[in-house]
Write a protein that holds these residues in place. Structure first.
Motif, PDB file in Angstrom:
ATOM      1  N   TYR A 163       0.834  -1.205   0.000  1.00 31.60           N
ATOM      2  CA  TYR A 163       0.000   0.000   0.000  1.00 31.60           C
ATOM      3  C   TYR A 163       0.869   1.256   0.000  1.00 31.60           C
ATOM      4  N   ILE A 164       1.954   1.227   0.749  1.00 31.79           N
ATOM      5  CA  ILE A 164       2.875   2.371   0.760  1.00 31.79           C
ATOM      6  C   ILE A 164       3.466   2.577  -0.630  1.00 31.79           C
ATOM      7  N   GLU A 165       3.836   1.489  -1.290  1.00 33.73           N
ATOM      8  CA  GLU A 165       4.414   1.589  -2.631  1.00 33.73           C
ATOM      9  C   GLU A 165       3.411   2.095  -3.659  1.00 33.73           C
ATOM     10  N   LEU A 166       2.121   1.988  -3.341  1.00 32.06           N
ATOM     11  CA  LEU A 166       1.085   2.544  -4.211  1.00 32.06           C
ATOM     12  C   LEU A 166       0.911   4.052  -4.003  1.00 32.06           C
ATOM     13  N   GLY A 167       1.654   4.615  -3.058  1.00 32.20           N
ATOM     14  CA  GLY A 167       1.652   6.066  -2.884  1.00 32.20           C
ATOM     15  C   GLY A 167       0.849   6.589  -1.719  1.00 32.20           C
ATOM     16  N   TYR A 168       0.285   5.716  -0.891  1.00 31.25           N
ATOM     17  CA  TYR A 168      -0.516   6.185   0.242  1.00 31.25           C
ATOM     18  C   TYR A 168       0.403   6.642   1.366  1.00 31.25           C
ATOM     19  N   ASP A 169       0.162   7.847   1.867  1.00 29.83           N
ATOM     20  CA  ASP A 169       0.988   8.348   2.968  1.00 29.83           C
ATOM     21  C   ASP A 169       0.337   8.135   4.327  1.00 29.83           C
ATOM     22  N   SER A 170      -0.893   7.678   4.351  1.00 30.94           N
ATOM     23  CA  SER A 170      -1.498   7.192   5.590  1.00 30.94           C
ATOM     24  C   SER A 170      -2.506   6.103   5.264  1.00 30.94           C
ATOM     25  N   ILE A 171      -2.530   5.091   6.122  1.00 25.66           N
ATOM     26  CA  ILE A 171      -3.392   3.923   5.920  1.00 25.66           C
ATOM     27  C   ILE A 171      -4.072   3.652   7.259  1.00 25.66           C
ATOM     28  N   GLY A 194     -14.757   0.412  14.164  1.00 24.19           N
ATOM     29  CA  GLY A 194     -13.767   1.275  14.798  1.00 24.19           C
ATOM     30  C   GLY A 194     -12.410   1.211  14.129  1.00 24.19           C
ATOM     31  N   PHE A 195     -11.587   2.212  14.396  1.00 25.61           N
ATOM     32  CA  PHE A 195     -10.233   2.291  13.832  1.00 25.61           C
ATOM     33  C   PHE A 195      -9.220   2.127  14.963  1.00 25.61           C
ATOM     34  N   ASP A 196      -8.290   1.191  14.796  1.00 26.51           N
ATOM     35  CA  ASP A 196      -7.300   0.955  15.850  1.00 26.51           C
ATOM     36  C   ASP A 196      -5.944   0.571  15.299  1.00 26.51           C
ATOM     37  N   CYS A 197      -5.732   0.818  14.016  1.00 29.03           N
ATOM     38  CA  CYS A 197      -4.435   0.569  13.382  1.00 29.03           C
ATOM     39  C   CYS A 197      -4.175   1.722  12.417  1.00 29.03           C
ATOM     40  N   PHE A 198      -3.086   2.442  12.647  1.00 30.76           N
ATOM     41  CA  PHE A 198      -2.787   3.642  11.871  1.00 30.76           C
ATOM     42  C   PHE A 198      -1.349   3.576  11.363  1.00 30.76           C
ATOM     43  N   ILE A 199      -1.183   3.738  10.056  1.00 24.72           N
ATOM     44  CA  ILE A 199       0.136   3.752   9.428  1.00 24.72           C
ATOM     45  C   ILE A 199       0.282   5.084   8.719  1.00 24.72           C
ATOM     46  N   PHE A 200       1.388   5.788   8.935  1.00 21.66           N
ATOM     47  CA  PHE A 200       1.525   7.104   8.307  1.00 21.66           C
ATOM     48  C   PHE A 200       2.990   7.518   8.259  1.00 21.66           C
ATOM     49  N   LYS A 201       3.290   8.442   7.364  1.00 25.56           N
ATOM     50  CA  LYS A 201       4.640   8.976   7.276  1.00 25.56           C
ATOM     51  C   LYS A 201       5.027   9.643   8.595  1.00 25.56           C
ATOM     52  N   GLN A 202       6.249   9.366   9.040  1.00 27.95           N
ATOM     53  CA  GLN A 202       6.673   9.956  10.315  1.00 27.95           C
ATOM     54  C   GLN A 202       6.686  11.482  10.246  1.00 27.95           C
ATOM     55  N   SER A 203       6.925  12.031   9.063  1.00 30.22           N
ATOM     56  CA  SER A 203       6.958  13.484   8.911  1.00 30.22           C
ATOM     57  C   SER A 203       5.624  14.141   9.254  1.00 30.22           C
ATOM     58  N   LEU A 204       4.540  13.360   9.300  1.00 30.39           N
ATOM     59  CA  LEU A 204       3.231  13.905   9.645  1.00 30.39           C
ATOM     60  C   LEU A 204       3.077  14.158  11.148  1.00 30.39           C
ATOM     61  N   ILE A 205       3.905  13.524  11.961  1.00 37.10           N
ATOM     62  CA  ILE A 205       3.728  13.612  13.414  1.00 37.10           C
ATOM     63  C   ILE A 205       3.715  15.065  13.893  1.00 37.10           C
ATOM     64  N   ASP A 206       4.600  15.888  13.366  1.00 44.21           N
ATOM     65  CA  ASP A 206       4.687  17.280  13.818  1.00 44.21           C
ATOM     66  C   ASP A 206       3.483  18.115  13.377  1.00 44.21           C
ATOM     67  N   LYS A 207       2.708  17.612  12.424  1.00 38.04           N
ATOM     68  CA  LYS A 207       1.510  18.336  11.985  1.00 38.04           C
ATOM     69  C   LYS A 207       0.279  17.952  12.794  1.00 38.04           C
ATOM     70  N   LEU A 208       0.274  16.747  13.343  1.00 33.54           N
ATOM     71  CA  LEU A 208      -0.924  16.243  14.006  1.00 33.54           C
ATOM     72  C   LEU A 208      -1.271  17.057  15.241  1.00 33.54           C
ATOM     73  N   LYS A 209      -2.546  17.365  15.382  1.00 34.02           N
ATOM     74  CA  LYS A 209      -3.049  18.101  16.551  1.00 34.02           C
ATOM     75  C   LYS A 209      -3.746  17.085  17.473  1.00 34.02           C
ATOM     76  N   LEU A 210      -3.000  16.597  18.451  1.00 37.48           N
ATOM     77  CA  LEU A 210      -3.530  15.537  19.307  1.00 37.48           C
ATOM     78  C   LEU A 210      -3.712  15.977  20.755  1.00 37.48           C
ATOM     79  N   ASN A 211      -3.150  17.125  21.108  1.00 40.31           N
ATOM     80  CA  ASN A 211      -3.372  17.730  22.419  1.00 40.31           C
ATOM     81  C   ASN A 211      -3.215  16.690  23.534  1.00 40.31           C
TER      82      ASN A 211
END
Length: 301
Positions: free
Chosen positions: A122-130, A160-177
């Motif tokens: 899935y990552i090789e297909l270009g998805y930056d979050s799964i 429900g959603f309980d498995c998240f895959i994403f580019k590490q570079s997104l971490i600094d953008k996430l607003k998780l408070n």
């Protein structure tokens, strides 16, 4: 490619479902890593934990530095459960140099053997979050030795959603408070953040990639921790991210309008008001494009 898969183990009494679920999760993760066919990808299975929970962690996990606060330290009305903050857990992955993608799963989510190979494709297909929904298995399973039988079960889907895959570079953008793990609105917060900030997200509803022991669908306690997460999401997170929502990144975007409305309204992790707002924006955008086209054609005469 380097992938860091992080979980947050916790010592619990035998009366807690995690007592049986966690060892199954641990072993399923080890099996999935050993099964992975793509040896060009480095998979680092790591943990973020409190000091008192270190002894439960198997030696094949890389222990990151201990967490130093829980939700109780950021909300003085809470003191019953020592639950970590998801932002702190994800930030721990920065200890590992050169990570491209991060995977976060709840500690009661087990992996199918082909999990990592599927994610890599899935990552090789270009998805930056799964984002992945789990399969549900009957509670008759509670032993690591029964994993082959669990793999054989198709189980049932879960909303429900309980498995998240994403580019590490997104971490600094996430607003998780101050969202904590282990209670609802964790999945709502992560899902909506990733849909807001990813360029090409995908939500997988019916793939046989992860599973959970227990057939419950919407059963959870609306206790003080639930109310904490809900309040944080709507007052601190939602106002910051809603402007980045795009209906084409949300689930069901390819369905007809009527079917999309029904599915959106029935999904407990999605807000109907978002659908109505985004659908209205989408229609206005289409009308504007048509008007612009007409204006341009008139000017060309």
């Amino acid at each position: 490619m380097k992938i860091a898969h992080i979980i947050s183990p916790v010592i619990v009494p035998k009366s807690n479902n995690l007592y049986f679920a966690q060892p199954i999760t641990f072993e399923s993760m080890r099996n999935a890593k050993a099964f992975c066919l793509d040896k060009q990808v480095e998979i680092i299975q790591c943990t973020a934990q409190f000091e008192e929970d270190k002894t439960i962690i198997p030696p094949y996990f890389y222990q990151l530095k201990n967490l130093n606060k829980s939700v109780n330290e950021v909300n003085n009305q809470l003191n019953r459960r020592k639950l970590p903050l998801i932002a702190d857990i994800l930030n721990q992955t920065k200890e590992i140099k050169g990570v491209d993608y991060v995977i976060y799963t709840n500690v009661d989510i087990a992996l199918m053997p082909h999990f990592y190979d599927s994610i890599i494709q899935y990552i090789e297909l270009g998805y930056d979050s799964i984002i992945i929904n789990r399969r549900r298995l009957e509670e008759k399973y509670n032993q690591v030795a029964e994993l082959p039988l669990m793999y054989a079960e198709l189980g049932k889907s879960h909303p429900g959603f309980d498995c998240f895959i994403f580019k590490q570079s997104l971490i600094d953008k996430l607003k998780l408070n101050h969202i904590c793990i282990g209670v609802p609105f964790l999945e709502v917060s992560l899902l909506h953040n990733l849909l807001a900030y990813s360029n090409k997200p995908i939500v997988l509803f019916d793939k046989h990639l992860t599973f959970h022991i227990g057939m419950d669908v919407l059963g959870f306690n609306k206790d003080e921790y639930y109310r904490h997460n809900k309040e944080v999401y709507f007052s601190k997170i939602y106002p910051q991210i809603k402007h980045f929502f795009d209906i084409n990144k949300f689930p069901y975007s390819k369905e007809s309008k009527f079917k999309r409305l029904i599915k959106w309204g029935l999904n407990p992790s999605l807000l109907t008001i978002d659908y109505l707002n985004l659908e209205g924006k989408s229609q206005l955008k289409k009308i504007k494009l048509k008007l612009d086209e007409l204006r341009w054609r008139f000017l060309q005469r």
